[in-house]
Design a protein around this motif. Structure first.
Motif, PDB file in Angstrom:
ATOM      1  N   TYR A 182       0.786  -1.234   0.000  1.00 18.08           N
ATOM      2  CA  TYR A 182       0.000   0.000   0.000  1.00 18.08           C
ATOM      3  C   TYR A 182       0.822   1.290   0.000  1.00 18.08           C
ATOM      4  O   TYR A 182       0.262   2.361  -0.226  1.00 18.08           O
ATOM      5  CB  TYR A 182      -0.943  -0.002   1.200  1.00 18.08           C
ATOM      6  CG  TYR A 182      -1.752  -1.271   1.303  1.00 18.08           C
ATOM      7  CD1 TYR A 182      -2.549  -1.680   0.235  1.00 18.08           C
ATOM      8  CD2 TYR A 182      -1.690  -2.077   2.425  1.00 18.08           C
ATOM      9  CE1 TYR A 182      -3.269  -2.855   0.297  1.00 18.08           C
ATOM     10  CE2 TYR A 182      -2.427  -3.263   2.503  1.00 18.08           C
ATOM     11  CZ  TYR A 182      -3.210  -3.646   1.436  1.00 18.08           C
ATOM     12  OH  TYR A 182      -3.922  -4.818   1.497  1.00 18.08           O
ATOM     13  N   GLU A 183       2.111   1.197   0.222  1.00 21.11           N
ATOM     14  CA  GLU A 183       2.948   2.394   0.185  1.00 21.11           C
ATOM     15  C   GLU A 183       3.893   2.363  -1.011  1.00 21.11           C
ATOM     16  O   GLU A 183       3.808   3.200  -1.905  1.00 21.11           O
ATOM     17  CB  GLU A 183       3.724   2.533   1.497  1.00 21.11           C
ATOM     18  CG  GLU A 183       2.824   2.744   2.710  1.00 21.11           C
ATOM     19  CD  GLU A 183       3.590   2.702   4.015  1.00 21.11           C
ATOM     20  OE1 GLU A 183       4.832   2.914   3.994  1.00 21.11           O
ATOM     21  OE2 GLU A 183       2.969   2.442   5.070  1.00 21.11           O
ATOM     22  N   ASP A 184       4.771   1.370  -1.052  1.00 18.47           N
ATOM     23  CA  ASP A 184       5.721   1.268  -2.160  1.00 18.47           C
ATOM     24  C   ASP A 184       5.072   0.726  -3.431  1.00 18.47           C
ATOM     25  O   ASP A 184       5.586   0.937  -4.527  1.00 18.47           O
ATOM     26  CB  ASP A 184       6.897   0.369  -1.779  1.00 18.47           C
ATOM     27  CG  ASP A 184       7.725   0.945  -0.651  1.00 18.47           C
ATOM     28  OD1 ASP A 184       7.484   2.112  -0.290  1.00 18.47           O
ATOM     29  OD2 ASP A 184       8.591   0.226  -0.134  1.00 18.47           O
ATOM     30  N   ARG A 185       3.976  -0.009  -3.284  1.00 16.63           N
ATOM     31  CA  ARG A 185       3.306  -0.658  -4.416  1.00 16.63           C
ATOM     32  C   ARG A 185       4.255  -1.597  -5.160  1.00 16.63           C
ATOM     33  O   ARG A 185       4.166  -1.759  -6.377  1.00 16.63           O
ATOM     34  CB  ARG A 185       2.733   0.370  -5.390  1.00 16.63           C
ATOM     35  CG  ARG A 185       1.508   1.084  -4.871  1.00 16.63           C
ATOM     36  CD  ARG A 185       0.310   0.150  -4.878  1.00 16.63           C
ATOM     37  NE  ARG A 185      -0.900   0.792  -4.358  1.00 16.63           N
ATOM     38  CZ  ARG A 185      -2.038   0.150  -4.154  1.00 16.63           C
ATOM     39  NH1 ARG A 185      -2.120  -1.127  -4.414  1.00 16.63           N
ATOM     40  NH2 ARG A 185      -3.092   0.779  -3.677  1.00 16.63           N
ATOM     41  N   SER A 186       5.178  -2.194  -4.431  1.00 16.56           N
ATOM     42  CA  SER A 186       6.067  -3.194  -5.025  1.00 16.56           C
ATOM     43  C   SER A 186       5.366  -4.543  -5.141  1.00 16.56           C
ATOM     44  O   SER A 186       5.831  -5.432  -5.857  1.00 16.56           O
ATOM     45  CB  SER A 186       7.344  -3.333  -4.186  1.00 16.56           C
ATOM     46  OG  SER A 186       7.032  -3.522  -2.813  1.00 16.56           O
ATOM     47  N   LEU A 187       4.246  -4.679  -4.436  1.00 18.33           N
ATOM     48  CA  LEU A 187       3.358  -5.829  -4.577  1.00 18.33           C
ATOM     49  C   LEU A 187       1.955  -5.313  -4.895  1.00 18.33           C
ATOM     50  O   LEU A 187       1.558  -4.262  -4.376  1.00 18.33           O
ATOM     51  CB  LEU A 187       3.316  -6.665  -3.289  1.00 18.33           C
ATOM     52  CG  LEU A 187       4.621  -7.290  -2.806  1.00 18.33           C
ATOM     53  CD1 LEU A 187       4.392  -8.067  -1.504  1.00 18.33           C
ATOM     54  CD2 LEU A 187       5.215  -8.203  -3.864  1.00 18.33           C
ATOM     55  N   VAL A 188       1.227  -6.054  -5.725  1.00 15.36           N
ATOM     56  CA  VAL A 188      -0.105  -5.624  -6.141  1.00 15.36           C
ATOM     57  C   VAL A 188      -1.086  -6.781  -5.973  1.00 15.36           C
ATOM     58  O   VAL A 188      -0.805  -7.911  -6.382  1.00 15.36           O
ATOM     59  CB  VAL A 188      -0.113  -5.166  -7.615  1.00 15.36           C
ATOM     60  CG1 VAL A 188      -1.527  -4.817  -8.058  1.00 15.36           C
ATOM     61  CG2 VAL A 188       0.802  -3.965  -7.799  1.00 15.36           C
ATOM     62  N   ARG A 189      -2.241  -6.490  -5.354  1.00 19.71           N
ATOM     63  CA  ARG A 189      -3.298  -7.486  -5.193  1.00 19.71           C
ATOM     64  C   ARG A 189      -4.307  -7.280  -6.315  1.00 19.71           C
ATOM     65  O   ARG A 189      -4.971  -6.235  -6.381  1.00 19.71           O
ATOM     66  CB  ARG A 189      -3.943  -7.314  -3.821  1.00 19.71           C
ATOM     67  CG  ARG A 189      -4.950  -8.403  -3.454  1.00 19.71           C
ATOM     68  CD  ARG A 189      -5.331  -8.293  -1.988  1.00 19.71           C
ATOM     69  NE  ARG A 189      -6.411  -9.206  -1.662  1.00 19.71           N
ATOM     70  CZ  ARG A 189      -7.545  -8.853  -1.093  1.00 19.71           C
ATOM     71  NH1 ARG A 189      -7.776  -7.598  -0.793  1.00 19.71           N
ATOM     72  NH2 ARG A 189      -8.473  -9.758  -0.824  1.00 19.71           N
ATOM     73  N   MET A 190      -4.432  -8.270  -7.202  1.00 16.39           N
ATOM     74  CA  MET A 190      -5.260  -8.112  -8.398  1.00 16.39           C
ATOM     75  C   MET A 190      -5.748  -9.476  -8.882  1.00 16.39           C
ATOM     76  O   MET A 190      -5.281 -10.514  -8.429  1.00 16.39           O
ATOM     77  CB  MET A 190      -4.459  -7.436  -9.511  1.00 16.39           C
ATOM     78  CG  MET A 190      -3.222  -8.225  -9.921  1.00 16.39           C
ATOM     79  SD  MET A 190      -2.227  -7.437 -11.235  1.00 16.39           S
ATOM     80  CE  MET A 190      -3.210  -7.896 -12.686  1.00 16.39           C
ATOM     81  N   HIS A 191      -6.708  -9.454  -9.799  1.00 17.31           N
ATOM     82  CA  HIS A 191      -7.179 -10.695 -10.393  1.00 17.31           C
ATOM     83  C   HIS A 191      -6.109 -11.274 -11.300  1.00 17.31           C
ATOM     84  O   HIS A 191      -5.399 -10.550 -11.998  1.00 17.31           O
ATOM     85  CB  HIS A 191      -8.456 -10.454 -11.207  1.00 17.31           C
ATOM     86  CG  HIS A 191      -9.687 -10.363 -10.369  1.00 17.31           C
ATOM     87  ND1 HIS A 191     -10.118  -9.179  -9.807  1.00 17.31           N
ATOM     88  CD2 HIS A 191     -10.573 -11.318  -9.985  1.00 17.31           C
ATOM     89  CE1 HIS A 191     -11.229  -9.397  -9.116  1.00 17.31           C
ATOM     90  NE2 HIS A 191     -11.527 -10.680  -9.205  1.00 17.31           N
ATOM     91  N   GLY A 192      -6.029 -12.610 -11.287  1.00 18.89           N
ATOM     92  CA  GLY A 192      -5.047 -13.279 -12.124  1.00 18.89           C
ATOM     93  C   GLY A 192      -5.584 -14.594 -12.650  1.00 18.89           C
ATOM     94  O   GLY A 192      -6.716 -14.674 -13.121  1.00 18.89           O
ATOM     95  N   MET A 193      -4.785 -15.625 -12.535  1.00 23.03           N
ATOM     96  CA  MET A 193      -5.115 -16.929 -13.096  1.00 23.03           C
ATOM     97  C   MET A 193      -6.442 -17.453 -12.541  1.00 23.03           C
ATOM     98  O   MET A 193      -6.754 -17.272 -11.376  1.00 23.03           O
ATOM     99  CB  MET A 193      -4.003 -17.933 -12.775  1.00 23.03           C
ATOM    100  CG  MET A 193      -2.638 -17.566 -13.337  1.00 23.03           C
ATOM    101  SD  MET A 193      -1.845 -16.211 -12.440  1.00 23.03           S
ATOM    102  CE  MET A 193      -1.583 -16.957 -10.847  1.00 23.03           C
ATOM    103  N   ARG A 194      -7.196 -18.089 -13.416  1.00 24.52           N
ATOM    104  CA  ARG A 194      -8.456 -18.737 -13.052  1.00 24.52           C
ATOM    105  C   ARG A 194      -9.446 -17.750 -12.411  1.00 24.52           C
ATOM    106  O   ARG A 194     -10.260 -18.142 -11.585  1.00 24.52           O
ATOM    107  CB  ARG A 194      -8.212 -19.937 -12.119  1.00 24.52           C
ATOM    108  CG  ARG A 194      -7.216 -20.950 -12.656  1.00 24.52           C
ATOM    109  CD  ARG A 194      -7.106 -22.173 -11.750  1.00 24.52           C
ATOM    110  NE  ARG A 194      -6.906 -21.836 -10.364  1.00 24.52           N
ATOM    111  CZ  ARG A 194      -5.736 -21.491  -9.828  1.00 24.52           C
ATOM    112  NH1 ARG A 194      -4.656 -21.411 -10.568  1.00 24.52           N
ATOM    113  NH2 ARG A 194      -5.643 -21.219  -8.544  1.00 24.52           N
ATOM    114  N   HIS A 195      -9.333 -16.468 -12.786  1.00 28.98           N
ATOM    115  CA  HIS A 195     -10.256 -15.450 -12.270  1.00 28.98           C
ATOM    116  C   HIS A 195     -10.180 -15.361 -10.749  1.00 28.98           C
ATOM    117  O   HIS A 195     -11.186 -15.090 -10.071  1.00 28.98           O
ATOM    118  CB  HIS A 195     -11.692 -15.759 -12.723  1.00 28.98           C
ATOM    119  CG  HIS A 195     -12.574 -14.561 -12.724  1.00 28.98           C
ATOM    120  ND1 HIS A 195     -13.867 -14.592 -13.166  1.00 28.98           N
ATOM    121  CD2 HIS A 195     -12.361 -13.283 -12.343  1.00 28.98           C
ATOM    122  CE1 HIS A 195     -14.409 -13.400 -13.049  1.00 28.98           C
ATOM    123  NE2 HIS A 195     -13.516 -12.584 -12.554  1.00 28.98           N
ATOM    124  N   THR A 196      -8.997 -15.587 -10.200  1.00 32.38           N
ATOM    125  CA  THR A 196      -8.776 -15.579  -8.760  1.00 32.38           C
ATOM    126  C   THR A 196      -7.925 -14.376  -8.382  1.00 32.38           C
ATOM    127  O   THR A 196      -7.092 -13.922  -9.166  1.00 32.38           O
ATOM    128  CB  THR A 196      -8.061 -16.883  -8.331  1.00 32.38           C
ATOM    129  OG1 THR A 196      -8.887 -17.994  -8.671  1.00 32.38           O
ATOM    130  CG2 THR A 196      -7.778 -16.908  -6.844  1.00 32.38           C
TER     131      THR A 196
END
Length: 402
Positions: A73-87
């Motif tokens: 949430y600060e550096d945005r070096s990781l992102v939570r998003m939809h990916g494989m198998r609509h998960t």
């Protein structure tokens, strides 16, 4: 070795898993970004899974919550998003373009068409109206930085529009435009999950505009994603690859050819590793224990799991939809489950005690103490409950390892 194809036995596969999945103490990471890069993707459907999966793999887990929050949430070096198998997953930011092109576009097209169709059948406004609302919503989100659906509806009231869904069916209901549209925008890679409302265990979240990324060629992106995953999880079968990616078998085979994957022999049949990775790999120096969360990417990493998870253990470790619960590992195989009780105790139970003596139990108990130490006063209940996890949670407080 037959016809130049090397056989990789279960012992070596478990050794590779221990090191490449950062589970053996000697392979643990210093930062959440290193964990995510090694695993390619962390399951993000249950927000707590991300933190628990990271904490299990850090040299010093004391900073798991603040450091993972910083990355997300600060550096945005990781992102939570939809990916494989609509998960929903958590990816390293440098993979977002690859994931979107390789798995997201086709799903996104179907989801948008489905939303437009559902609205048309309900007599709701058309696709042009929806596009106007979308553009207005993205503009409002960019100004706010992060926002809930309710906050966005204050800026764009048309998000509150409702329409009937599946009229006349047993599952009919009423949908709100905001819920469906934000989901579509997520699959399209335009928005991502933001900071949760409440603590790190909360399932309520804000939305944020997705980091910009280039539009990649689909075959190129598929080859890149499959190569990253195979380097972390190989060897794997074609069926494993098809299941994990959610692609058609033709896409899997094309990507395998593009990265010049090497064939190996497994107990399940033909397997693959990335080019140059077919030589024997030594396992960790010492035996190891781990307590992994529900939906952990290691436990869920392959379709064929007999080499690390005996079939007879599955009924008590999985829910009815095939989601794995919290697991106890010893030296590369699942041997039981754990749960956090209401008083904070980490209770665990073994279903497979082959080769498990006092020293092994002591090592498992040390991992339980390590987990409780950094979780602190937080209480974690998996989103998908499994039979053994429920039993351990409901049981009266007693020594762990019962």
């Amino acid at each position: 070795m037959a016809d130049g194809v090397r056989y990789v036995d279960v012992g070596e596969r478990r050794g590779r898993l221990a090191l490449r999945q950062r589970l053996a103490p000697e392979a643990r990471a210093e930062r959440p970004e290193e964990v995510a890069a090694s695993l390619v993707a962390l399951h993000g459907t249950d927000p707590a899974t991300v933190y628990l999966a990271v904490g299990a793999r850090l040299t010093d887990p004391a900073g798991t919550v603040p450091e993972t929050g910083r990355a997300l949430y600060e550096d945005r070096s990781l992102v939570r998003m939809h990916g494989m198998r609509h998960t929903v997953f958590v990816f390293p930011t440098d993979l977002t373009a690859v994931v979107h092109a390789s798995t997201g576009r086709a799903v996104a097209a179907r989801e948008r068409a489905k939303l437009v169709g559902d609205m048309a059948r309900a007599g709701a406004p058309d696709a042009a109206w929806l596009k106007e609302v979308e553009e207005s919503t993205l503009a409002a989100l960019a100004l706010r930085g992060q926002a809930t659906a309710a906050e966005l509806a204050e800026d764009e009231p048309r998000l509150r529009e409702q329409f009937a869904y599946a009229a006349g069916k047993s599952y009919e209901g009423v949908h709100t435009v905001s819920t469906r549209l934000l989901r579509v925008l997520g699959v399209e890679g335009k928005v991502v999950r933001g900071r949760p409302l409440g603590s790190w265990t909360s399932s309520q979240f804000r939305w944020a505009v997705a980091p910009p990324h280039p539009e990649l060629d689909v075959p190129e992106a598929q080859a890149a994603l499959l190569g990253r995953w195979l380097a972390a999880c190989g060897p794997a079968t074609e069926a494993d690859l098809k299941w994990w990616t959610g692609w058609k078998v033709t896409d899997v085979r094309r990507a395998l050819a593009a990265i010049e994957a090497q064939e190996v022999s497994l107990d399940e049949g033909k397997g693959y590793v990335v080019h140059g990775d077919a030589d024997p790999v030594a396992g960790p120096a010492e035996p190891w224990a781990a307590l992994l969360p529900a939906l952990d990417p290691t436990a869920m990493g392959w379709q064929a799991r007999d080499w690390y998870l005996p079939p007879e253990l599955r009924p008590r470790l999985f829910d009815y939809s095939g989601n794995v619960g919290p697991t106890v590992w010893w030296n590369g195989r699942v041997i039981g489950a754990w749960a956090q009780r209401p008083d904070g105790e980490i209770a665990w139970h073994l279903l497979d005690e082959e080769g498990i003596g006092r020293a092994e139990r002591t090592a498992i108990e040390a991992e339980a103490a390590r987990l409780r130490g950094w979780v602190g006063t937080s209480r974690v209940t998996p989103r998908f409950r499994t039979p053994l996890e429920k039993e351990l949670t409901a049981a009266k407080s007693s020594p762990s390892g019962v």
